[in-house]
Design an enzyme around this catalytic site. Structure first.
Site, PDB file in Angstrom:
ATOM      1  N   ASP A 203       0.863  -1.177   0.000  1.00 16.06           N
ATOM      2  CA  ASP A 203       0.000   0.000   0.000  1.00 16.06           C
ATOM      3  C   ASP A 203       0.901   1.229   0.000  1.00 16.06           C
ATOM      4  O   ASP A 203       2.133   1.107   0.094  1.00 16.06           O
ATOM      5  CB  ASP A 203      -0.944   0.007   1.210  1.00 16.06           C
ATOM      6  CG  ASP A 203      -2.280   0.690   0.885  1.00 16.06           C
ATOM      7  OD1 ASP A 203      -2.262   1.727   0.183  1.00 16.06           O
ATOM      8  OD2 ASP A 203      -3.334   0.195   1.316  1.00 16.06           O
ATOM      9  N   GLY A 229       4.125   1.360  -1.817  1.00 16.01           N
ATOM     10  CA  GLY A 229       4.019   1.586  -3.250  1.00 16.01           C
ATOM     11  C   GLY A 229       2.580   1.602  -3.700  1.00 16.01           C
ATOM     12  O   GLY A 229       1.666   1.238  -2.951  1.00 16.01           O
ATOM     13  N   PHE A 231      -0.600   0.405  -6.152  1.00 17.31           N
ATOM     14  CA  PHE A 231      -0.992  -0.823  -6.859  1.00 17.31           C
ATOM     15  C   PHE A 231      -1.124  -0.609  -8.358  1.00 17.31           C
ATOM     16  O   PHE A 231      -1.482  -1.522  -9.088  1.00 17.31           O
ATOM     17  CB  PHE A 231      -2.266  -1.447  -6.283  1.00 17.31           C
ATOM     18  CG  PHE A 231      -3.360  -0.483  -5.908  1.00 17.31           C
ATOM     19  CD1 PHE A 231      -3.787   0.510  -6.760  1.00 17.31           C
ATOM     20  CD2 PHE A 231      -3.976  -0.598  -4.668  1.00 17.31           C
ATOM     21  CE1 PHE A 231      -4.802   1.372  -6.413  1.00 17.31           C
ATOM     22  CE2 PHE A 231      -5.000   0.267  -4.307  1.00 17.31           C
ATOM     23  CZ  PHE A 231      -5.417   1.255  -5.182  1.00 17.31           C
ATOM     24  N   HIS A 249     -13.948  -1.539  -6.185  1.00 15.71           N
ATOM     25  CA  HIS A 249     -15.160  -0.719  -6.227  1.00 15.71           C
ATOM     26  C   HIS A 249     -14.855   0.771  -6.093  1.00 15.71           C
ATOM     27  O   HIS A 249     -15.704   1.605  -6.417  1.00 15.71           O
ATOM     28  CB  HIS A 249     -16.141  -1.145  -5.133  1.00 15.71           C
ATOM     29  CG  HIS A 249     -15.788  -0.628  -3.765  1.00 15.71           C
ATOM     30  ND1 HIS A 249     -14.804  -1.208  -3.006  1.00 15.71           N
ATOM     31  CD2 HIS A 249     -16.272   0.409  -3.034  1.00 15.71           C
ATOM     32  CE1 HIS A 249     -14.698  -0.558  -1.857  1.00 15.71           C
ATOM     33  NE2 HIS A 249     -15.563   0.430  -1.845  1.00 15.71           N
TER      34      HIS A 249
END
Length: 356
Positions: A203, A229, A231, A249
Site C-alpha cells: 500500500d 508503493g 498498486f 469498487h
C-alpha cells in the site's frame, strides 16, 4: 388523474427516521469521545462520565438521551447512563467493535452536503468541493485524516473475516500478496488462520507504515513484510495468491483494469486472484453493497459491479472468473489467468462450495 396517496403514518414515521442525520452524527460524536468505554463496569452519573471523556455534562446528557430513545444506551435513573446491546459494539474492546467505523471527518461531510452534484452529473462530490482532488490523493496530504479513514475501513475486518474465512480455502497457498492492504488487519486474520502462509502487504508508504504494529499485535509479524508503493506500479511477483479486498469498487473501469493488469503482470500461470467485494444484483432486497455504491459515487468515483461487469473487467486484464461465493457480508470472487487450463479452478472451489 393522479392517484390520491394513501395515508400511512407508520411510513411517514419510518421515512423520517431514515432521513434524519441527528442520530447518526450524535453516534459519531459519542464514538469520538469513547463514551461506551467508560461504561464497561456499569452505569455512571453523567457528571462523572462527562469528566472522564471531556464533555459538558448538560450537552452529554442531551446527546445520550437522544440515543437512549433509540435503544443505544439507557438512562437507568435520572442523568445516569449505561450500556445496552446496541451500545456494546461501540466499546473499543468489543470483538466486533464499530467504534472506529464512524469518524466525523470534515472532508467527507462537506462532500455529502454536495451529493446533489453527484446525482445530477455522475461526478464525485468530493472532487467538486475539493478543487478536483481525488479522495486518496487528498488524504495523502492530511495524515491525521488518513489514519482515521484507514482505521474506519479496517474496523469492519473482524466481521468480514468471520464470514469470508469459511469459504476461502488458502490451505494450499504458501505466499500471498495483499494489494492495497491498508494496515493489514484482514491479512493478519488470514495468517492467524493459516499457519503455513506468508504474506506481503502493499500500500502507499504513509498507509502501510501503520501495519507493523497491527501485525505485531496479531502475533504474525514474523510471517509478513510490508512494501510501500502504488498498486498501479509493478507488484511482487510469483505469489500463490493475490488478494484485493474492497479495492476495485473505489475506481472507475479504466483504473480498475489498470490495477488488475498490474496484478496480471506479477502472477504465475498457476496463481489465483481473490477479490472480496460486494456484487450488485437487481431487486429490492437490502444489500450493503447498494449503499456503498452511493458512497463510491460521492467520494471515490468507482461503483459496485455486477457479476457480468466483473467478468468483463477481469477478461480485459487477462483473467478468467473461476467462481463467486456470496457471504453474509461480501462476495469472494476467485480468478485465474485466462490462459490457464479450464480445469484448474482452484481446489478452494470445491472446499468453498462445501462450506457455503
Amino acid at each position: 388523474m393522479p392517484v390520491t396517496p394513501r395515508i400511512d403514518l407508520a411510513s411517514v414515521t419510518r421515512l423520517t427516521e431514515l432521513a434524519d442525520y441527528i442520530v447518526p452524527f450524535t453516534i459519531r460524536v459519542i464514538c469520538d469521545l469513547a463514551v461506551a468505554d467508560q461504561l464497561t463496569d456499569g452505569p455512571l452519573p453523567v457528571g462523572e462520565l462527562a469528566a472522564r471523556v471531556g464533555a459538558d455534562p448538560g450537552a452529554l446528557t442531551r446527546g445520550l438521551r437522544a440515543l437512549a430513545g433509540r435503544g443505544i444506551f439507557t438512562e437507568t435513573e435520572p442523568e445516569v447512563f449505561g450500556l445496552t446491546p446496541l451500545a456494546e459494539p461501540l466499546r473499543s474492546d468489543h470483538p466486533f467493535s464499530v467504534r472506529e467505523c464512524f469518524p466525523l471527518m470534515p472532508p467527507d461531510i462537506y462532500s455529502w452536503a454536495r451529493l446533489t452534484h453527484s446525482i445530477r452529473t455522475g461526478e464525485t462530490a468530493f472532487g467538486h468541493v475539493h478543487d478536483g482532488a481525488r479522495y486518496y490523493d487528498h488524504f495523502a496530504d492530511h495524515p491525521y485524516e488518513c489514519v482515521r479513514f484507514e482505521r474506519s475501513a479496517e474496523s469492519v475486518n473482524p466481521f468480514v473475516l468471520r464470514t469470508v474465512l469459511p469459504v476461502l480455502d488458502l490451505g494450499d497457498a504458501a505466499t500471498l500478496v495483499d494489494v492495497g492492504s491498508g494496515h493489514g488487519t484482514f491479512t493478519a486474520g488470514l495468517l492467524a488462520r493459516h499457519r503455513g502462509l506468508r504474506a506481503i502487504l502493499v500500500d502507499l508508504p504513509h498507509v502501510v507504515a501503520e501495519a507493523p504494529a497491527v501485525l505485531a499485535r496479531a502475533g504474525v509479524a514474523d510471517r509478513c513484510e510490508t512494501r510501500g508503493g502504488s498498486f498501479f506500479d509493478p507488484l511482487p511477483e510469483g505469489a500463490d495468491v493475490y488478494l484485493l479486498k474492497t479495492i476495485i469498487h473505489d475506481w472507475p473501469d479504466a483504473q480498475a483494469a489498470a490495477i488488475l493488469r498490474a496484478v496480471r503482470a506479477a502472477v504465475r500461470p498457476d496463481s489465483r486472484v481473490v477479490i472480496v467485494e460486494s456484487v450488485s444484483r437487481y431487486g429490492n432486497h437490502d444489500d450493503t453493497g447498494k449503499v456503498m455504491d452511493v458512497k463510491a459515487l460521492a467520494l471515490f468515483g468507482g461503483h459496485t459491479r455486477t457479476e457480468d461487469e466483473f467478468r468483463a473487467l477481469l477478461a480485459d486484464a487477462g483473467f478468467r472468473l473461476a467462481r463467486i461465493t456470496p457471504t453474509s457480508s461480501m462476495s469472494v470472487l476467485e480468478a485465474v489467468p485466462a490462459d490457464s487450463p479450464t480445469d484448474d479452478a482452484p481446489a478452494a472451489a470445491a472446499s468453498a462450495g462445501r462450506a457455503s
